[in-house]
Structure formats: structure tokens, C-alpha cells
Design a protein around this motif. Sequence first.
Motif, PDB file in Angstrom:
ATOM      1  N   UNK A   1     -59.545 -45.599 -15.834  1.00 56.42           N
ATOM      2  CA  UNK A   1     -60.804 -45.138 -16.464  1.00 56.42           C
ATOM      3  C   UNK A   1     -61.860 -44.822 -15.417  1.00 56.42           C
ATOM      4  N   UNK A   2     -62.602 -43.745 -15.593  1.00 59.63           N
ATOM      5  CA  UNK A   2     -63.666 -43.422 -14.642  1.00 59.63           C
ATOM      6  C   UNK A   2     -64.874 -44.323 -14.853  1.00 59.63           C
ATOM      7  N   UNK A   3     -65.664 -44.475 -13.812  1.00 59.03           N
ATOM      8  CA  UNK A   3     -66.913 -45.218 -13.891  1.00 59.03           C
ATOM      9  C   UNK A   3     -68.052 -44.202 -13.959  1.00 59.03           C
ATOM     10  N   UNK A   4     -68.610 -43.947 -15.139  1.00 57.78           N
ATOM     11  CA  UNK A   4     -69.631 -42.914 -15.254  1.00 57.78           C
ATOM     12  C   UNK A   4     -70.887 -43.234 -14.456  1.00 57.78           C
ATOM     13  N   UNK A   5     -71.219 -44.521 -14.312  1.00 60.83           N
ATOM     14  CA  UNK A   5     -72.414 -44.858 -13.534  1.00 60.83           C
ATOM     15  C   UNK A   5     -72.206 -44.560 -12.055  1.00 60.83           C
ATOM     16  N   UNK A   6     -71.027 -44.860 -11.554  1.00 61.37           N
ATOM     17  CA  UNK A   6     -70.758 -44.545 -10.151  1.00 61.37           C
ATOM     18  C   UNK A   6     -70.754 -43.035  -9.929  1.00 61.37           C
ATOM     19  N   UNK A   7     -70.165 -42.290 -10.876  1.00 59.97           N
ATOM     20  CA  UNK A   7     -70.157 -40.832 -10.750  1.00 59.97           C
ATOM     21  C   UNK A   7     -71.578 -40.274 -10.788  1.00 59.97           C
ATOM     22  N   UNK A   8     -72.408 -40.814 -11.673  1.00 61.72           N
ATOM     23  CA  UNK A   8     -73.784 -40.333 -11.765  1.00 61.72           C
ATOM     24  C   UNK A   8     -74.567 -40.652 -10.495  1.00 61.72           C
ATOM     25  N   UNK A   9     -74.368 -41.855  -9.946  1.00 60.55           N
ATOM     26  CA  UNK A   9     -75.068 -42.222  -8.712  1.00 60.55           C
ATOM     27  C   UNK A   9     -74.620 -41.344  -7.545  1.00 60.55           C
ATOM     28  N   UNK A  10     -73.300 -41.090  -7.442  1.00 65.49           N
ATOM     29  CA  UNK A  10     -72.816 -40.223  -6.375  1.00 65.49           C
ATOM     30  C   UNK A  10     -73.339 -38.803  -6.547  1.00 65.49           C
TER      31      UNK A  10
END
Length: 368
Positions: A168-177
Motif C-alpha cells: 500500500x502507498x503512503x499518501x502522506x509521504x507522497x504528498x510531503x515528497x
Amino acid sequence: MPGTVSVPLDPPPRARLRSAARLAVCAAVPWFLCLWWGTSTVPVPAALPAVLILREDVYDAPRRGWDRLVGVVVGVALTTIVLHWLPPPTASSVTSVSWAASVSFLAVLACGCAGMYLMYRDGAPNQQVLITALVIYATAVPGYALARLAESAVGIAAVVLLGPLLWPPDPYRSAAAGLDAYRGDLGGLLGTVAARLGAGGPPTARGTPEDAELWLRPRNGLAACERAARRTRLPRLYLRTPARPPDGLEERLRLAARTALTLQYFTQELRERARTDGPAPPPAPEAAASPGSDTALPDLAPLVRATARTVDGALRGEDRAAVAADLDRARGLDLAHRAAHPTRHDAVLRAGLHLTHEAVADHLTARG
């Protein structure tokens, strides 16, 4: 786009490999389950949900799976009712086959279109109703409708249960990156603009698709965070990422989305100014400058640099006092430029930067 997690337009190979592996597993498992169950010898409908449902936002699979299952049920019911009253496309002579097929096909098509648009949701019709109706009509085999319904249900269940559990992807990590990448690209863009203004050259290059994509990143990241917050409706087994975003991430994304609009307006006004007025003259000593020379663009360079530094600090999450000091300096340069160039033409040019300062000020007030 609605229903997807914010990812780069060209995701890295590792992310693509994870998506491909997730899709392959979610398609293979229901295929072999249906073979074991004996629904048919080639249970293609069991593998199709993985292709049609899975997206980057795997946490949205339950909602899309439910919509697809309802569409399959309605399509099966409509076709069964129509073919009960009208003859299926099987007859002895070619002429009778043609006319019977035409009448029953038009009836199935009309009912499928009506059901598809009556089940309108999220700005789009449920196309699964018409797809199921036409496939069952074309395969007029006794028992096929129930077999397709069972295989679709198995495929949807596999996607809903397995999809969110497989890498599963981590949407918070993707948004921060994504926010960090946007901040770096924005700093480079504004730095180039300031350098060109100071040198008296064209302030910005012609707009490119990459520029348009740059201004959309903050809004996509914010939408990803908002969708991640709705994952609390899913079973606790799926919630492998934090239930809340890191401190300040959502506020910084909102600031980025707001300032993206104002800075996009500023760069567009620069392009329009360069198109209508031509390139600005190079800066000259005060004694040598003619009274009628236009120095508004070269004098704007320090203001652009100060605004870029302010926005970068706010998006980085720096100390509130440091960002406030940068903001005061940028506002001072704005007032100085306004005093030196008070015309309406120059006020329009500064409007985007002024609105950016106000957005940062509101952000600091909310933090305080």
C-alpha cells in the motif's frame, strides 16, 4: 484527478513494478478460485475487476468495487428480463436471425443505456451496466448470466480485500515528497525570473506543459491528504499509515496551493508585459537613466527574490519568527517598488506578489 493519490506524472520504475505486481496478483487469485469453484473453464470476468478497479489510490478500491458490482447486477437483470420477452439472437434462417438480433439488440441497448445513466455517480455514468448487458446478450448460453455474476463478485471481492494490503502507498509521504519537489522547482523558477529581470532580459520563457504541471502539484498533494483522511472508514487492517498527517503538512500544502495561484498569475503577467512592451532596458546608473525609461521590471528583481525566500521558508516549515522577518522584508520592497512605480500598469504586475505576501501572512497567523 479524483480518486487517485498524487504521484509524479512519470512514476519511478519501483512504483510501477509494485502496481503491476498488485494487479497481477489481484487478477490471478480470483481466476484460480473460479476454476476451483467450476463456474467456467475460462473465467475472464473474474480477472477483469483488477484491471478496471485498481488505481494508484488502492484505498478507494472498495467504493469502485461496489459501483462495479451494482452495475453487473443491474446489467444481468436487465438482459435477463429483455431476453425473457424477446427471442435471443438464435434462429434457423439468416434473415430471421438478422431481424431478431436487431430487435433484441436495440431493446438491450436501450435498457442498458437507461440503467447506465440512471446510476449516474461522481460525474460519470455507470458504464458497467451496458457492458454487462451487451456481453451477456452476445453470449446467449444458458447459465452464463449467473456465471458471469458469480465470477465478477469473486473478482471484485479479491480486489477489495487484497488490493489495499499489497504494497500500500503512503499518501502522506507522497504528498510531503511532492511538496519538497515543488518547493525546489518553484525556487528555481523564481530565481531564474529574478536573474532575467535584473539583467534586463525577457523575464520568463514561454509557458510549457511542465510549467502548467508545476502549478497543479500542490492541489494534487492536498487532494491526496484529504483522500487519506477518509481512509478511516476502512477496516483497521488497511490502515498501515498514520491516521493523521505529520504536523503542519496539511497547512503547508494549503499554503502551496494558494500561493501557486498567485505566483502563476504573476508569471503570466510578466509574459504579457514582455509580449506587449518588449524586453526591459538593462539597469543603468541613476545619473545616466533617462526620465522616460521603464525600470519597473529590473527594479522588481529584489522583490521577486525576497518573495521566493519567504515562500520557501514557509513551505519548508521554518521558524515562525524567521518567516515573519522574511515577509516584512518582502513587504518593504513591495512598498518601495510601489512608491517608485505607482502606475496602474505596474500595480497589476505586482498584484500576484502582493497576494502571495497576504497568503503567507494568513498562514503565519494560523500557526500563531
